[in-house]
Design an enzyme around this catalytic site. Sequence first.
Site, PDB file in Angstrom:
ATOM      1  N   ASP A   1      35.229  47.151  29.680  1.00  0.00           N
ATOM      2  CA  ASP A   1      35.495  45.721  29.526  1.00  0.00           C
ATOM      3  C   ASP A   1      34.280  44.954  30.048  1.00  0.00           C
ATOM      4  O   ASP A   1      33.968  45.008  31.247  1.00  0.00           O
ATOM      5  CB  ASP A   1      36.762  45.356  30.300  1.00  0.00           C
ATOM      6  CG  ASP A   1      37.210  43.921  30.055  1.00  0.00           C
ATOM      7  OD1 ASP A   1      36.385  43.110  29.591  1.00  0.00           O
ATOM      8  OD2 ASP A   1      38.381  43.613  30.337  1.00  0.00           O
ATOM      9  N   HIS A   2      33.607  44.234  29.166  1.00  0.00           N
ATOM     10  CA  HIS A   2      32.377  43.551  29.553  1.00  0.00           C
ATOM     11  C   HIS A   2      32.643  42.374  30.489  1.00  0.00           C
ATOM     12  O   HIS A   2      31.691  41.798  31.048  1.00  0.00           O
ATOM     13  CB  HIS A   2      31.622  43.059  28.310  1.00  0.00           C
ATOM     14  CG  HIS A   2      30.159  43.359  28.344  1.00  0.00           C
ATOM     15  ND1 HIS A   2      29.359  43.039  29.415  1.00  0.00           N
ATOM     16  CD2 HIS A   2      29.341  43.957  27.444  1.00  0.00           C
ATOM     17  CE1 HIS A   2      28.122  43.420  29.183  1.00  0.00           C
ATOM     18  NE2 HIS A   2      28.078  43.993  27.987  1.00  0.00           N
ATOM     19  N   ARG A   3      33.898  42.021  30.703  1.00  0.00           N
ATOM     20  CA  ARG A   3      34.209  40.949  31.639  1.00  0.00           C
ATOM     21  C   ARG A   3      34.128  41.427  33.093  1.00  0.00           C
ATOM     22  O   ARG A   3      33.916  40.619  34.000  1.00  0.00           O
ATOM     23  CB  ARG A   3      35.613  40.398  31.365  1.00  0.00           C
ATOM     24  CG  ARG A   3      35.769  39.742  30.011  1.00  0.00           C
ATOM     25  CD  ARG A   3      37.231  39.381  29.751  1.00  0.00           C
ATOM     26  NE  ARG A   3      38.088  40.566  29.727  1.00  0.00           N
ATOM     27  CZ  ARG A   3      39.406  40.530  29.523  1.00  0.00           C
ATOM     28  NH1 ARG A   3      40.011  39.358  29.351  1.00  0.00           N
ATOM     29  NH2 ARG A   3      40.120  41.645  29.495  1.00  0.00           N
TER      30      ARG A   3
END
Length: 505
Positions: free
Chosen positions: A475-477
Amino acid sequence: MAQVLEFKLPDLGEGLTGAEIVRWLVEVGEVVAVDQPVVEVETAKAMVDVPCPYEGVVTARFGEEGAEVPVGAPLITVAVDGPADGGGPAEGERRSAADGSRAEDAPARDPRAEGSGNVLVGYGTSEAPARRRRVRPGQPVPGAPATPPVPAPPAANGRPAASAGRASAAPGRGTGAVDGPVPVISPLVRRLARQNGLDLREMVGSGPEGLILRADVEYALRAAGTRAGKGRTPVTEPHPRVPQAPARAGEPSRAHAPAAGTRPVPEAARVPLKGIRGVMADKLSRSRTEIPDATCWVDADATELMRARDAMRRFAEENPASPAAGGPKISVLALLARICTAALARFPELNSSVDMTAREIVRHPAVHLGFAAQTERGLVVPVVRDAHTRNAESLTAEFARLTEAARTGTLTPADLTGGTFTLNNYGVFGVDGSTPIINHPEAAMLGVGRIVPKPWVHEGELAVRQVVQLSLTFDHRVCDGGTAGGFLRYVADCVEQPAVLLRTL
């Protein structure tokens, strides 16, 4: 004096709102004991045997096999013995319609008690049902007619359960349940009907003496698909009747012959998304919709990892009396799991989830490691609790236990929820690489391809080595590519040099 109590589908926990009836374990007229399983149901997470908290005679069942029942809907009614009023004969002295035994032979139980309390052990218990009115002596037990009806299952999601693809009863039969067993040519046909929500009791077979064939079920499924698309009313028979003139002597019947110059067009089969397969579909769709995922991968030389695994097994075989030789044979999956927990200790960002309501990243203190397991009922992800505290032997044993439970359908909701990171060994399917979909609401998943001999430059020379492809979807968050790349590189280094793990033991 007998009292009739109604047992409803209890709260199954984990936010589950209903279940599908897979198999009834009792018949009407049968005597049941306290905490005896009466029905096997399939929730969105596992197969569950539901025990009844009362002791007595089953007077009615609600719902056919394959029907979806919401929590709080009635399952069965039970006639239990109570204190006599007026000195008349107790209802428990009446002979059971099922086996001719006397209900008084069973241990007496006060119906005013709140049941056992163990309505569904491990899944939460429900409150005792409200007390029903007493039945006066000489009055028939409510809900126990000579031929007990099977009411239609309660509506779920705004539509009657198991209504798709159901054929109406033939003329003269009525719409109620058919007495006695349904004539079906094979268990495969019964399973096909149950999986697609068809009620065999309301179908008329085209085989000898009304035997239901596979062609009848497949025709009903096609008819259901046509009605769903065009809004037509249900047909009244499993096969349409075509008016025709009687065949002449010596001529074959043209009842099912297609028109000249035409070819029958096959219709698409429809498989309902329900149970575990439906839940996984929802989670994967939600993952793709909500999580901005990215994938990085690397090839690693797993030769030393395989040698370490083989050395552990040889030592256990050659030194059975050694204390270090006990326990199960160490699996490659357990070694990879041990590597994952060590990598997550260095990169805790990947052992987290995102709370968009609070707009916060939640970093979990413990590693609850999920692993993908393929079963006949679809893909499931059992969870190894506190994987960061387990050694390779403990991980091997827990993987074996959960895998066997997944294959037999006995996983509990607790076994399938609460994961913080997932390990997906898709190499067992004979593939080298993949881009896994994150198991929502987790933040990452490590994929492992098959380990196969490949040309590899080792110590400056070309050699044949055991190579594996590792892929990390994250998850790039929760992190950027630097953190994800560092995690994956650490995992690859441990695969190539397992001795690196000694630094963290």
